[in-house]
Write an enzyme that holds these catalytic residues in place. Structure first.
Site, PDB file in Angstrom:
ATOM      1  N   LYS A 238       0.760  -1.265   0.063  1.00  0.00           N
ATOM      2  CA  LYS A 238       0.063   0.161   0.037  1.00  0.00           C
ATOM      3  C   LYS A 238       0.997   1.065  -0.035  1.00  0.00           C
ATOM      4  CE  LYS A 238      -1.935  -1.064   3.913  1.00  0.00           C
ATOM      5  NZ  LYS A 238      -1.452  -2.281   4.137  1.00  0.00           N
TER       6      LYS A 238
ATOM      7  N   ARG B 193      -9.082   0.601   9.722  1.00  0.00           N
ATOM      8  CA  ARG B 193      -8.756  -0.684   9.887  1.00  0.00           C
ATOM      9  C   ARG B 193      -9.773  -1.375  10.538  1.00  0.00           C
ATOM     10  NH1 ARG B 193      -2.576   0.471   9.263  1.00  0.00           N
ATOM     11  NH2 ARG B 193      -1.569  -1.454   9.414  1.00  0.00           N
TER      12      ARG B 193
ATOM     13  N   ARG C 231      12.071  -5.322   4.252  1.00  0.00           N
ATOM     14  CA  ARG C 231      11.660  -4.145   4.231  1.00  0.00           C
ATOM     15  C   ARG C 231      12.660  -3.137   5.109  1.00  0.00           C
ATOM     16  NH1 ARG C 231       5.730  -1.833   5.424  1.00  0.00           N
ATOM     17  NH2 ARG C 231       5.705  -2.990   7.226  1.00  0.00           N
TER      18      ARG C 231
ATOM     19  N   ARG D  62      11.724  -1.628  10.746  1.00  0.00           N
ATOM     20  CA  ARG D  62      10.922  -1.211  11.785  1.00  0.00           C
ATOM     21  C   ARG D  62      10.613  -2.489  12.769  1.00  0.00           C
ATOM     22  NH1 ARG D  62       5.667   0.175   8.340  1.00  0.00           N
ATOM     23  NH2 ARG D  62       4.659  -1.040  10.034  1.00  0.00           N
TER      24      ARG D  62
ATOM     25  N   ARG E 139       0.152  -8.757  13.508  1.00  0.00           N
ATOM     26  CA  ARG E 139      -0.569  -7.977  12.663  1.00  0.00           C
ATOM     27  C   ARG E 139      -1.428  -8.862  11.611  1.00  0.00           C
ATOM     28  NH1 ARG E 139       4.595  -5.631  10.490  1.00  0.00           N
ATOM     29  NH2 ARG E 139       3.526  -4.446   9.329  1.00  0.00           N
TER      30      ARG E 139
HETATM   31  P1  ADP Z   1       2.345  -1.972   3.457  1.00  0.00           P
HETATM   32  O1  ADP Z   1       2.190  -0.255   3.240  1.00  0.00           O
HETATM   33  O2  ADP Z   1       1.184  -2.386   2.494  1.00  0.00           O
HETATM   34  O3  ADP Z   1       2.624  -2.075   4.565  1.00  0.00           O
HETATM   35  P2  ADP Z   1       4.961  -1.617   1.763  1.00  0.00           P
HETATM   36  O4  ADP Z   1       4.530  -0.528   0.645  1.00  0.00           O
HETATM   37  O5  ADP Z   1       5.589  -0.935   3.062  1.00  0.00           O
HETATM   38  O6  ADP Z   1       3.605  -2.252   2.360  1.00  0.00           O
HETATM   39  O7  ADP Z   1       5.437  -2.780   1.108  1.00  0.00           O
HETATM   40  C1  ADP Z   1       6.375  -3.851   2.077  1.00  0.00           C
HETATM   41  C2  ADP Z   1       7.516  -4.436   1.587  1.00  0.00           C
HETATM   42  O8  ADP Z   1       7.495  -4.905   0.446  1.00  0.00           O
HETATM   43  C3  ADP Z   1       8.444  -3.241   1.200  1.00  0.00           C
HETATM   44  O9  ADP Z   1       9.832  -3.551   1.554  1.00  0.00           O
HETATM   45  C4  ADP Z   1       8.413  -2.846  -0.080  1.00  0.00           C
HETATM   46  O10 ADP Z   1       9.522  -2.279  -0.883  1.00  0.00           O
HETATM   47  C5  ADP Z   1       8.167  -4.337  -0.734  1.00  0.00           C
HETATM   48  N1  ADP Z   1       7.075  -4.272  -1.871  1.00  0.00           N
HETATM   49  C6  ADP Z   1       6.215  -3.446  -2.075  1.00  0.00           C
HETATM   50  N2  ADP Z   1       5.360  -3.808  -3.212  1.00  0.00           N
HETATM   51  C7  ADP Z   1       6.207  -4.957  -3.688  1.00  0.00           C
HETATM   52  C8  ADP Z   1       6.145  -5.693  -4.994  1.00  0.00           C
HETATM   53  N3  ADP Z   1       4.859  -5.271  -5.796  1.00  0.00           N
HETATM   54  N4  ADP Z   1       6.977  -6.468  -5.071  1.00  0.00           N
HETATM   55  C9  ADP Z   1       7.949  -6.778  -4.296  1.00  0.00           C
HETATM   56  N5  ADP Z   1       8.108  -5.922  -3.070  1.00  0.00           N
HETATM   57  C10 ADP Z   1       7.217  -5.275  -2.926  1.00  0.00           C
HETATM   58  P1  AMP Z   2       1.414   0.393   9.098  1.00  0.00           P
HETATM   59  O1  AMP Z   2       2.634   1.596   8.997  1.00  0.00           O
HETATM   60  O2  AMP Z   2       0.350   0.911   8.264  1.00  0.00           O
HETATM   61  O3  AMP Z   2       1.893  -0.964   8.950  1.00  0.00           O
HETATM   62  O4  AMP Z   2       1.034   0.516  10.685  1.00  0.00           O
HETATM   63  C1  AMP Z   2       1.998   0.068  11.636  1.00  0.00           C
HETATM   64  C2  AMP Z   2       1.190   0.104  12.878  1.00  0.00           C
HETATM   65  O5  AMP Z   2       0.661   1.461  13.245  1.00  0.00           O
HETATM   66  C3  AMP Z   2       0.120  -0.993  13.048  1.00  0.00           C
HETATM   67  O6  AMP Z   2       0.272  -2.128  13.259  1.00  0.00           O
HETATM   68  C4  AMP Z   2      -0.534  -0.367  14.259  1.00  0.00           C
HETATM   69  O7  AMP Z   2      -0.134  -0.779  15.337  1.00  0.00           O
HETATM   70  C5  AMP Z   2      -0.532   1.257  13.951  1.00  0.00           C
HETATM   71  N1  AMP Z   2      -1.785   1.660  13.038  1.00  0.00           N
HETATM   72  C6  AMP Z   2      -1.700   2.074  11.653  1.00  0.00           C
HETATM   73  N2  AMP Z   2      -3.091   2.524  11.256  1.00  0.00           N
HETATM   74  C7  AMP Z   2      -3.883   2.152  12.176  1.00  0.00           C
HETATM   75  C8  AMP Z   2      -5.338   2.306  12.271  1.00  0.00           C
HETATM   76  N3  AMP Z   2      -5.931   2.797  11.276  1.00  0.00           N
HETATM   77  N4  AMP Z   2      -5.885   2.073  13.591  1.00  0.00           N
HETATM   78  C9  AMP Z   2      -5.162   1.440  14.521  1.00  0.00           C
HETATM   79  N5  AMP Z   2      -3.813   1.337  14.640  1.00  0.00           N
HETATM   80  C10 AMP Z   2      -2.871   1.739  13.581  1.00  0.00           C
END
Ligand code: ADP
Ligand code: AMP
Length: 216
Positions: free
Chosen positions: A13, A88, A127, A160, A171
């Site tokens: 995302k 969420r 990541r 992270r 998660r």
């Molecule tokens: P989210 O925001 O849904 O938690 P991220 O955008 O942070 O996901 O992506 C999670 C990890 O996967 C990151 O390290 C990112 O670089 C990698 N990633 C994202 N999209 C792709 C893809 N289409 N193919 C391979 N790796 C990806």
């Molecule tokens: P993300 O960066 O989207 O992966 O979110 C990281 C963490 O932030 C999650 O695991 C939750 O602990 C918190 N968080 C992010 N968005 C929300 C939400 N909409 N409601 C509650 N907790 C959230």
């Protein structure tokens, strides 16, 4: 265009939101980033939510609802926004609807990032995120030019705390229980569009552009 990106942790995302925000000059509102910023500042809220976030649980609704609702009403979000990681759960979805209604606005599309859990574990363990600007990389799939340095701002990259194995499991469980049911809600409202999020970054982006323009 008011957009919500919905999908499991690690589905891409943030990666896609970053690209779309640049292409369409929309603000990328990543609620996880807003919360991590509170933790970094060590604010009162930050102190309250640090352990909850590290364990991979949702922080209290009142915190995310207040943060998000005030962010989406700022001037740069008047022409549209990409909301990444909110809502969420059902309480958050209802709060968002109410707030948008008060502003005479609506969600245009909710993009569902469809992907298997197997692929996600790989993504989360590799990541790396920038401490300074929040840009996201992957050691294998989207590596920075110089190890541990952000291509965009030169900031330091870090892993992270909630990308550790235990927190990843929590998660996923939280996602399945609380977030996944929102898919049906937005399907019923006929604003849900699907993107096959397991493909590579460029392919997903191409599909995303089509999905927000024409639906899926
Ligand atoms: P989210 O925001 O849904 O938690 P991220 O955008 O942070 O996901 O992506 C999670 C990890 O996967 C990151 O390290 C990112 O670089 C990698 N990633 C994202 N999209 C792709 C893809 N289409 N193919 C391979 N790796 C990806
Ligand atoms: P993300 O960066 O989207 O992966 O979110 C990281 C963490 O932030 C999650 O695991 C939750 O602990 C918190 N968080 C992010 N968005 C929300 C939400 N909409 N409601 C509650 N907790 C959230």
């Amino acid at each position: 265009m008011n957009l919500v990106f919905l999908g499991p942790p690690g589905s891409g995302k943030g990666t896609q939101a970053e690209r779309l925000a640049e292409k369409q000059s929309l603000p990328h509102i990543a609620v996880g980033d807003l919360l991590r910023e509170e933790v970094r500042k060590n604010s009162e809220t930050g102190q309250r939510i640090k352990a909850v976030m590290e364990a991979g649980n949702l922080v209290p609704d009142e915190v995310t609802i207040t943060l998000t609702c005030s962010r989406i009403t700022q001037p740069d979000a008047q022409k549209g926004f990409i909301l990444d990681g909110f809502p969420r759960n059902t309480v958050q979805a209802e709060a968002l609807d109410k707030r948008l209604k008060e502003e005479n606005k609506m969600l245009n599309r909710v993009v569902y990032f469809d992907i298997s859990e197997e692929q996600i574990v790989n993504r989360l363990s590799g990541r790396r995120s920038c401490k300074k600007c929040g840009a996201v990389y992957h050691l294998q799939f989207n590596p920075p030019k110089n190890e541990n340095v952000c291509d965009k701002c030169g900031g330091e990259l870090y892993q992270r705390a909630d990308d550790a194995e235990n927190a990843i499991r929590t998660r996923f469980a939280v996602y399945r229980q609380q977030t996944q049911p929102l898919i049906d809600r937005y399907k019923r409202e006929k604003i849900l569009v699907n993107v096959e999020a397991g493909k590579d970054i460029k392919e997903v982006f191409a599909e995303l552009l089509l999905a927000i323009q024409y639906g899926s």
